[in-house]
Design a protein around this motif. Sequence first.
Motif, PDB file in Angstrom:
ATOM      1  N   ILE A 141       0.705  -1.342  -0.051  1.00 19.96           N
ATOM      2  CA  ILE A 141      -0.028  -0.094  -0.101  1.00 19.96           C
ATOM      3  C   ILE A 141       0.887   1.222  -0.019  1.00 19.96           C
ATOM      4  O   ILE A 141       0.437   2.252  -0.627  1.00 19.96           O
ATOM      5  N   THR A 142       1.828   1.218   0.651  1.00 22.96           N
ATOM      6  CA  THR A 142       2.847   2.341   0.728  1.00 22.96           C
ATOM      7  C   THR A 142       3.538   2.734  -0.571  1.00 22.96           C
ATOM      8  O   THR A 142       3.654   3.768  -1.138  1.00 22.96           O
ATOM      9  N   LEU A 143       3.983   1.579  -1.047  1.00 22.67           N
ATOM     10  CA  LEU A 143       4.512   1.637  -2.581  1.00 22.67           C
ATOM     11  C   LEU A 143       3.565   2.197  -3.538  1.00 22.67           C
ATOM     12  O   LEU A 143       3.588   2.885  -4.528  1.00 22.67           O
ATOM     13  N   TRP A 144       2.244   1.711  -3.548  1.00 17.71           N
ATOM     14  CA  TRP A 144       1.060   2.173  -4.348  1.00 17.71           C
ATOM     15  C   TRP A 144       0.769   3.663  -4.370  1.00 17.71           C
ATOM     16  O   TRP A 144       0.501   4.518  -5.100  1.00 17.71           O
ATOM     17  N   VAL A 145       0.817   4.115  -3.009  1.00 13.00           N
ATOM     18  CA  VAL A 145       0.619   5.400  -2.740  1.00 13.00           C
ATOM     19  C   VAL A 145       1.571   6.336  -3.279  1.00 13.00           C
ATOM     20  O   VAL A 145       1.444   7.211  -4.009  1.00 13.00           O
ATOM     21  N   LEU A 146       3.068   6.035  -2.989  1.00 18.15           N
ATOM     22  CA  LEU A 146       4.291   6.799  -3.698  1.00 18.15           C
ATOM     23  C   LEU A 146       4.230   6.665  -5.006  1.00 18.15           C
ATOM     24  O   LEU A 146       4.189   7.714  -5.775  1.00 18.15           O
ATOM     25  N   TYR A 147       3.845   5.653  -5.644  1.00 19.34           N
ATOM     26  CA  TYR A 147       3.587   5.619  -7.160  1.00 19.34           C
ATOM     27  C   TYR A 147       2.646   6.438  -7.714  1.00 19.34           C
ATOM     28  O   TYR A 147       2.824   7.150  -8.745  1.00 19.34           O
ATOM     29  N   SER A 148       1.574   6.394  -7.070  1.00 20.48           N
ATOM     30  CA  SER A 148       0.548   7.205  -7.546  1.00 20.48           C
ATOM     31  C   SER A 148       0.649   8.724  -7.336  1.00 20.48           C
ATOM     32  O   SER A 148       0.321   9.572  -8.472  1.00 20.48           O
ATOM     33  N   VAL A 149       1.332   9.163  -6.432  1.00 20.55           N
ATOM     34  CA  VAL A 149       1.815  10.566  -6.255  1.00 20.55           C
ATOM     35  C   VAL A 149       2.820  10.868  -7.114  1.00 20.55           C
ATOM     36  O   VAL A 149       2.714  12.203  -7.756  1.00 20.55           O
ATOM     37  N   LEU A 150       3.809  10.001  -7.441  1.00 19.63           N
ATOM     38  CA  LEU A 150       4.994  10.096  -8.438  1.00 19.63           C
ATOM     39  C   LEU A 150       4.099  10.535  -9.854  1.00 19.63           C
ATOM     40  O   LEU A 150       4.677  11.264 -10.631  1.00 19.63           O
ATOM     41  N   GLY A 151       3.192   9.428 -10.165  1.00 21.27           N
ATOM     42  CA  GLY A 151       2.557   9.712 -11.413  1.00 21.27           C
ATOM     43  C   GLY A 151       1.675  11.042 -11.523  1.00 21.27           C
ATOM     44  O   GLY A 151       1.757  11.497 -12.598  1.00 21.27           O
ATOM     45  N   LEU A 152       1.031  11.564 -10.224  1.00 20.47           N
ATOM     46  CA  LEU A 152       0.287  12.676 -10.466  1.00 20.47           C
ATOM     47  C   LEU A 152       1.196  13.793 -10.832  1.00 20.47           C
ATOM     48  O   LEU A 152       1.088  14.729 -11.434  1.00 20.47           O
ATOM     49  N   MET A 153       2.601  13.632 -10.062  1.00 16.98           N
ATOM     50  CA  MET A 153       3.389  15.131  -9.947  1.00 16.98           C
ATOM     51  C   MET A 153       4.034  15.020 -11.338  1.00 16.98           C
ATOM     52  O   MET A 153       4.040  15.966 -12.214  1.00 16.98           O
ATOM     53  N   ASP A 154       4.315  13.821 -11.960  1.00 19.09           N
ATOM     54  CA  ASP A 154       5.056  13.779 -13.625  1.00 19.09           C
ATOM     55  C   ASP A 154       3.957  14.222 -14.483  1.00 19.09           C
ATOM     56  O   ASP A 154       4.387  14.913 -15.425  1.00 19.09           O
TER      57      ASP A 154
END
Length: 218
Positions: free
Chosen positions: A17-30
């Motif tokens: 879940i932690t990795l999924w949240v970080l990946y989602s935030v990274l995708g949003l920022m990119d």
Amino acid sequence: MKKYLLAGLLVWMPLTITLWVLYSVLGLMDGLFGSVITAAQAVLPWGPVRDVLEGLRRIPGLGVIVMAVGLLLTGMFATNIFGQWALRQWDRVLSNIPIVKSIYNSVKQVSDTLFSSSGNAFREAVLLQYPRQGSWTIAFVTGKPGGEAAVHLSGDYLSVYVPTTPNPTSGFFLMVPRADVIELKMSVDEALKYVISMGVVAPPMQQTALPENHIHVT
């Protein structure tokens, strides 16, 4: 077999879940950074500049760094005298635009309350009987009723927020008599963890307990 499966699930689920949240935030920022690059390419059609901007778009994670630097520079600008004056003028302009002013002012009031360093959105964690007598839940004191609502309430009342589980960002706003709530010794962070975990992660017992209904709100 069931015991080992559950043990493995408890190990991997928080990490996943932690990795999924970080990946989602990274995708949003990119994605936001990509939009800025596209706008810059439209404004600056010169070939070499477009090639440089397109190369920046392909660098993974650069959007997060750029956004973080942008927030830092914006914060530095907003904390000096000239920046505060410019922001006041910006607020005044947006506050005179129909429709926009309603959305902007509402969001600004909520964000200033929740994220301002001088704000106190959640002051204390309390116990409250909700949604019926005999059923107890954790709520957070946000202040005292004000405006027209306070005129119609006789007695000493508190404004409280009752979060939902496991998503505490949604919930219910209640105005209840001070005598109906019990102050908890646990901190707001501990209470939030207790709510999010659905009561699984209980905070440690405090050795000293305060008397009931001892809420410091003015």
